[in-house]
Design a protein around this motif. Sequence first.
Motif, PDB file in Angstrom:
ATOM      1  N   LEU A  34      22.021  34.128  69.409  1.00 42.28           N
ATOM      2  CA  LEU A  34      22.882  33.437  68.363  1.00 42.28           C
ATOM      3  C   LEU A  34      22.061  32.101  67.978  1.00 42.28           C
ATOM      4  CD1 LEU A  34      25.306  33.134  66.501  1.00 42.28           C
ATOM      5  CD2 LEU A  34      26.393  32.227  68.761  1.00 42.28           C
ATOM      6  N   GLN A  38      20.849  30.734  64.370  1.00 39.40           N
ATOM      7  CA  GLN A  38      21.358  29.415  63.853  1.00 39.40           C
ATOM      8  C   GLN A  38      20.489  28.320  63.779  1.00 39.40           C
ATOM      9  OE1 GLN A  38      24.500  28.911  62.933  1.00 39.40           O
ATOM     10  NE2 GLN A  38      25.357  30.979  63.371  1.00 39.40           N
ATOM     11  N   MET A  70      27.273  35.084  64.107  1.00 37.63           N
ATOM     12  CA  MET A  70      28.278  34.295  64.757  1.00 37.63           C
ATOM     13  C   MET A  70      29.402  34.934  64.594  1.00 37.63           C
ATOM     14  SD  MET A  70      29.293  31.342  66.057  1.00 37.63           S
ATOM     15  CE  MET A  70      28.683  29.910  65.729  1.00 37.63           C
TER      16      MET A  70
END
Length: 92
Positions: A34, A38, A70
Motif C-alpha cells: 500500500l 502511494q 487504500m
Amino acid sequence: MVRPFETNKLTPTSTPYEAQQSFTSVLKKSIENLNQSQVQSDIMTEKLARGENVDLHQVMIASQKASITMQATLEVRNKVIEAYQEMMRMQV
C-alpha cells in the motif's frame, strides 16, 4: 501402488504462534505494498506538476491504483475491527 493418506497430512501442523507470525507477515507485506503504491502515485504526480516528460494516463493509472489499494485496505481493517468487536461480545 496407492498409499493411504497419512493423518499428519490431513491436520494442520502450524502452531498458534506460527499462524500469528504468518498473519503478521502477510499484514506487514500488504501495508508495505500500500505504501509503495502511494509513494509511486506521489512521484508520478510531482513529475507531472513539474512539467517533466510523463504521460498523463500513467499518472492517472498510478493514482487510481493507490486509491483502490487504500480503499481495499480500509475495508479489510473495518472487517477485522468488526470481527474483534464480535469476539469481545461473546459470552465465555
